[in-house]
Design a protein around this motif. Structure first.
Motif: not given
Ligand code: ZN
Length: 406
Positions: A33, A72, A334, A340, A377-378, A380-382
């Motif tokens: 990604t 990513t 957060q 994000a 990880g991503d 944009l999601a986390d």
């Protein structure tokens, strides 16, 4: 073809094309990604790097020098406001009397290393004279550190005349400052009231502009923020006491706004014993800072509603904070409610624009410097994925690679 003939044929090709190859060594990175730093996202790409720059970005799953297909990939992160020399000394305290310049220089190098490993390939130090040799040493390319810009020597003293302020700015530029820093208000530990007059702020900003330099303005009070904005300064940093009116004014004038919400005050409170007793780091000052976190949260939530406001990312990292710079980005998402992608863009292309390097860094595109990182990880999601940096390249050179499967 006989194997020997094949080798000879390949050698022949290599010899014929040798001059072209010699000028640009190619590295390829496969990205699962890719977040481009300008709000775009793509999947399954190969980034080709020639020398220090990105040559091409193409779709595909071709074999690459580095397989980051499970990760990513983002532009190298930028922190537009650090104090790279600030550190806890031998006794663990933030004030470090009696240290030698050599000791101070090595602490600065530690901070530089920690920030680069955390994915920050460019930082702007706001600023001290000792930043200059560190900046130049990193630029020589032998020691690991982020690309460094510095303010060298800030304008701080309200008793200076307009002429003296202009002279101070000229001196900082002569001392090779990349940016000018001015203190237009008191510290948040002293209430944050305006210190420099509107006329003094205008003098500093206009002198810097005449010399082609950007200006970072420390300002908490709304009046100081207004004066800095009207004076045409580049960036207002802190801005803890602004209202909708100042956010709107900055948006209208194109002033960058650099609030701190997630690392600066938290780091002071987490390390209270190391700071307490030094100048305005008294109990009253800590009370101002403890109360300031919630005030900053409210201010930030207000600021992001102003869609035209260019919010950039500067942590104001002091002793203890270097290497944790991504906490500001994570917190903005957060606790601050920022998207994000917007938070990432603040730390990449918007920051590159704010520090005058938008044509070179802050985005992944052909022709840009090959500053890129990979996280597990991503984000944009986390968004906490930004604290899991496993690959760091700056200017085409890999400084960190703990990516799985390499
Ligand atoms: Zn600062």
């Amino acid at each position: 073809m006989h194997i020997k003939a094949k080798i000879v044929a390949l050698l022949g090709v290599a010899l014929i094309s040798a001059p072209a190859i010699a000028t640009a060594q190619q590295t390829t990175i496969r990205a699962g990604t890719l977040i481009d730093g300008r709000g775009g996202i793509q999947r399954n790409l190969v980034v080709a790097i020639e020398g220090t720059r990105i040559a091409r970005i193409e779709s595909g799953n071709a074999r690459a020098s580095y397989d980051l297909s499970q990760l990513t990939v983002l532009p190298g992160l930028i922190d537009a406001h650090v104090h790279i020399g600030a550190h806890f000394g031998r006794d663990g305290r933030a004030s470090t009397p009696g240290e030698t310049p050599a000791e101070q220089a090595l602490y600065g190098l530690e901070n530089a290393h920690m920030m680069l490993m955390a994915g920050f390939t460019t930082v702007q130090s706001i600023g001290a004279a000792s930043d200059v040799p560190l900046r130049d040493a990193i630029a020589r390319g032998k020691i690991p550190g982020p690309r460094l810009l510095t303010a060298v020597s800030p304008v701080r003293d309200p008793s200076m005349t307009v002429a003296q302020i202009r002279e101070h700015v000229r001196k900082a530029v002569a001392d090779s400052a990349d940016v000018i820093k001015i203190f237009a208000s008191k510290s948040i530990r002293e209430g944050g009231g305006q210190t420099l007059s509107d006329e003094q702020i205008l003098a500093a900003c206009s002198e810097a502009k005449n010399l082609g330099k950007r200006v970072w303005v420390h300002a908490h009070a709304a009046s100081a923020v207004r004066a800095a904005t009207v004076a045409g300064c580049t960036t207002v940093t802190h801005g803890s006491q602004i209202t909708d009116a100042e956010a709107e004014l900055m948006a209208e004038r194109g002033t960058f706004f650099e609030p701190q919400t997630g690392l600066l005050l938290q780091n002071y409170l987490e390390n209270k014993a190391r700071f307490l007793g030094d100048g305005n780091f008294d109990e009253a000052g800590f009370k101002f800072m403890a109360d300031g976190i919630a005030l900053n949260d409210t201010m930030f939530k207000m600021a992001i509603k102003h869609k035209a406001l260019k919010i950039n990312m500067g942590t104001d990292a002091v002793a203890g904070a270097h290497g944790q710079n991504a906490r500001e980005i994570i917190y903005r998402v957060q606790k601050g409610g920022q998207g994000a992608m917007d938070a990432i863009t603040s730390a990449t292309s918007i920051n590159a624009d704010a520090i005058g390097l938008k044509d070179r860094i802050g985005a992944l595109a052909p022709g840009m410097d090959a500053d890129l990182i990979a996280v597990e990880g991503d984000p944009l999601a986390d968004i906490t994925a930004l604290s899991r940096v496993v690959f760091v390249m700056k200017g085409g050179k890999v400084y960190r690679n703990i990516a799985p499967g390499q």
